[in-house]
Design an enzyme around this catalytic site. Sequence first.
Site, PDB file in Angstrom:
ATOM      1  N   THR A   3     -36.760 -33.261   7.603  1.00 11.02           N
ATOM      2  CA  THR A   3     -35.346 -33.620   7.714  1.00 11.02           C
ATOM      3  C   THR A   3     -34.984 -34.454   6.499  1.00 11.02           C
ATOM      4  O   THR A   3     -35.814 -35.229   6.011  1.00 11.02           O
ATOM      5  CB  THR A   3     -35.073 -34.431   9.003  1.00 11.02           C
ATOM      6  OG1 THR A   3     -35.889 -35.603   9.000  1.00 11.02           O
ATOM      7  CG2 THR A   3     -35.378 -33.610  10.258  1.00 11.02           C
ATOM      8  N   HIS A   4     -33.761 -34.279   6.000  1.00 14.09           N
ATOM      9  CA  HIS A   4     -33.319 -34.973   4.782  1.00 14.09           C
ATOM     10  C   HIS A   4     -34.243 -34.661   3.593  1.00 14.09           C
ATOM     11  O   HIS A   4     -34.392 -35.465   2.677  1.00 14.09           O
ATOM     12  CB  HIS A   4     -33.268 -36.496   4.989  1.00 14.09           C
ATOM     13  CG  HIS A   4     -32.399 -36.929   6.119  1.00 14.09           C
ATOM     14  ND1 HIS A   4     -31.062 -37.204   5.969  1.00 14.09           N
ATOM     15  CD2 HIS A   4     -32.675 -37.121   7.435  1.00 14.09           C
ATOM     16  CE1 HIS A   4     -30.549 -37.557   7.132  1.00 14.09           C
ATOM     17  NE2 HIS A   4     -31.507 -37.506   8.039  1.00 14.09           N
ATOM     18  N   SER A  48     -41.163 -12.032 -14.047  1.00 17.15           N
ATOM     19  CA  SER A  48     -40.812 -12.611 -15.336  1.00 17.15           C
ATOM     20  C   SER A  48     -41.125 -11.635 -16.458  1.00 17.15           C
ATOM     21  O   SER A  48     -42.105 -10.881 -16.387  1.00 17.15           O
ATOM     22  CB  SER A  48     -41.579 -13.923 -15.555  1.00 17.15           C
ATOM     23  OG  SER A  48     -41.402 -14.404 -16.872  1.00 17.15           O
ATOM     24  N   LYS A  71     -46.081 -13.529 -12.251  1.00 10.18           N
ATOM     25  CA  LYS A  71     -45.110 -14.343 -11.526  1.00 10.18           C
ATOM     26  C   LYS A  71     -44.413 -13.501 -10.456  1.00 10.18           C
ATOM     27  O   LYS A  71     -44.026 -12.354 -10.700  1.00 10.18           O
ATOM     28  CB  LYS A  71     -44.072 -14.901 -12.501  1.00 10.18           C
ATOM     29  CG  LYS A  71     -43.254 -16.065 -11.963  1.00 10.18           C
ATOM     30  CD  LYS A  71     -42.488 -16.734 -13.102  1.00 10.18           C
ATOM     31  CE  LYS A  71     -41.835 -18.034 -12.666  1.00 10.18           C
ATOM     32  NZ  LYS A  71     -40.774 -17.825 -11.698  1.00 10.18           N
ATOM     33  N   GLU A 119     -32.628 -14.390  -3.359  1.00  6.51           N
ATOM     34  CA  GLU A 119     -31.597 -14.644  -4.364  1.00  6.51           C
ATOM     35  C   GLU A 119     -30.415 -13.682  -4.197  1.00  6.51           C
ATOM     36  O   GLU A 119     -29.252 -14.075  -4.335  1.00  6.51           O
ATOM     37  CB  GLU A 119     -32.207 -14.521  -5.766  1.00  6.51           C
ATOM     38  CG  GLU A 119     -33.161 -15.672  -6.064  1.00  6.51           C
ATOM     39  CD  GLU A 119     -34.035 -15.417  -7.283  1.00  6.51           C
ATOM     40  OE1 GLU A 119     -33.863 -14.360  -7.934  1.00  6.51           O
ATOM     41  OE2 GLU A 119     -34.894 -16.273  -7.592  1.00  6.51           O
ATOM     42  N   ASN A 151       4.571   0.859   5.796  1.00  8.85           N
ATOM     43  CA  ASN A 151       4.460  -0.481   6.363  1.00  8.85           C
ATOM     44  C   ASN A 151       3.721  -0.527   7.690  1.00  8.85           C
ATOM     45  O   ASN A 151       3.260  -1.594   8.104  1.00  8.85           O
ATOM     46  CB  ASN A 151       5.851  -1.084   6.541  1.00  8.85           C
ATOM     47  CG  ASN A 151       6.585  -1.237   5.228  1.00  8.85           C
ATOM     48  OD1 ASN A 151       6.004  -0.993   4.169  1.00  8.85           O
ATOM     49  ND2 ASN A 151       7.849  -1.632   5.282  1.00  8.85           N
ATOM     50  N   GLY A 162       0.808  -1.211   0.000  1.00  7.60           N
ATOM     51  CA  GLY A 162       0.000   0.000   0.000  1.00  7.60           C
ATOM     52  C   GLY A 162       0.839   1.258   0.000  1.00  7.60           C
ATOM     53  O   GLY A 162       0.327   2.358   0.246  1.00  7.60           O
ATOM     54  N   ASN A 175     -41.145 -13.705  -7.828  1.00 11.07           N
ATOM     55  CA  ASN A 175     -39.919 -14.448  -7.515  1.00 11.07           C
ATOM     56  C   ASN A 175     -39.332 -14.003  -6.178  1.00 11.07           C
ATOM     57  O   ASN A 175     -39.484 -12.841  -5.778  1.00 11.07           O
ATOM     58  CB  ASN A 175     -38.876 -14.248  -8.610  1.00 11.07           C
ATOM     59  CG  ASN A 175     -39.279 -14.936  -9.907  1.00 11.07           C
ATOM     60  OD1 ASN A 175     -40.066 -15.872  -9.893  1.00 11.07           O
ATOM     61  ND2 ASN A 175     -38.753 -14.463 -11.022  1.00 11.07           N
TER      62      ASN A 175
END
Length: 491
Positions: A183-184, A314, A320, A327, A138, A101, A322
């Site tokens: 779960t799973h 959309s 639509k 996101e 430094n 720097g 979203n």
Amino acid sequence: MAAYRTESDTLGPVEIPADALWGPQTQRSLRNFPTGPYMPIAIIRALLQIKKAAAQTNMEMKQIEPAKGKLIVKAIDTLLALSDDDLRHDFPLKVYQTGSGTQTNMNTNEVIAHKAHQINPDIEILPNDDVNKGQSSNDTFPTAMNIVAIEALDRLEPAVKHLIAELKVKEDKYWDTVKIGRTHLQDATPMTFGQEISGYVAALEHDLTFIQTLAPTLLELAIGGTAVGTGLNAAPGMASAIADKLSRVYDHQFTADCNKFYGLANHSGLDVVHGALKSLAADMFKIAQDIRFLASGPRAGYDELNIPANEPGSSIMPGKVNPTQAEAVTMAALRVFGNDTVITMASSQGNFEMNVYKPVLIYTFLESTNILTGTIKSFTDKLVHGMTVNKKRMTELVDRSLMTVTALSPHIGYHDSAKIAQKAAKEGTTLRDAALATGKVMAEQYDQWMNTLKMTNADRRQRMKDRFNEAKDKMKQNSKRHSFSHRKDQK
């Protein structure tokens, strides 16, 4: 008037735009390193504050003439009063420059010197001998790095707290709203949506505690180490005096009482704090991912949540909606994950007495804090605040689930309960019909045992909260034992 003026440095003459406040070293950097983003203005402002504190300290210690010191301070105050856009005009250097720097430090020294000349041309102020007196790139640049990192965390913390507060509103509102747990990615036993949100809240509260616990390591300033950590050319006591002045400016208890060889060569503090930011990003990814899946549909998805329609979803499909806020925050989280790798690698490059990846390290750290702060706030205000539940859909899915059969296990055993679930699945009937058909359960028993709200233990909320708060308090106490004061008012 001439478009350029000529100034010289130790390598010879350099042509500089006539109206520029910078000098030859800045101009050389502009020519040699034209690529990449600009050095963050936050770093410039921190360097200006460091130079101001250094000038004031040099005056107090009689290391510089009062007239020169006062002029330097006045020039810096003039620069600090500028807007970020106006300041950028004279601080045009890029992140991808020398790894120490140095060129940005010299840019700062040169601009201060030229601004001082504009204010009073009768007093000569030299960039190296006067503005940079008792300092080195430094030690000033890593000092600026820690300062801006702490400032960035100060902006992030309220955004996280704001999200926690909004989630707690939803937790309270929907504490008794029963839904199916998963779960799973498969149906599990019932829970309430308030309970699900309480898990989000606890994750974020832990993340905030991790950040607050680790942040004090950034209060250690490298200032006073000068070139290699020995403090050559810095007056005794100068570093502590500068740290005290910076503490008053930023309202944090900075200290110069630390190992300077570490301060110049290592950036472990930034590395470990960014690790906590990565954990926050990971939890934000999980929360946003859950919400956007639970809001999927509305006709062909989970459809358990309703989210605000902030904009058309959309360009071709009318109507639509979203989950755009989810996101955005998940994309930001991915960026933070990548940035953590950059910071880890950059922090590892302390070659002998100095780390030479400082600019990219702090640029990346600031990018992570800035995008988390912004996307979390938008996610909170534009999605979480307006989010509601589709109670009818939640009830429908609970009623259709086979996993509520778990509540029968204590009464008729795991094996027979499994047979009931398998019978209902195979024949396409309800659990109630399958259970009654086996003769293992009477209608009155089934209705008594299969109370879905009771299955959630939601009535034990206060006991749960007390236990959670007790664990949280214990974690905070442990954190305090292993860290020093973060803010001045905590001394």
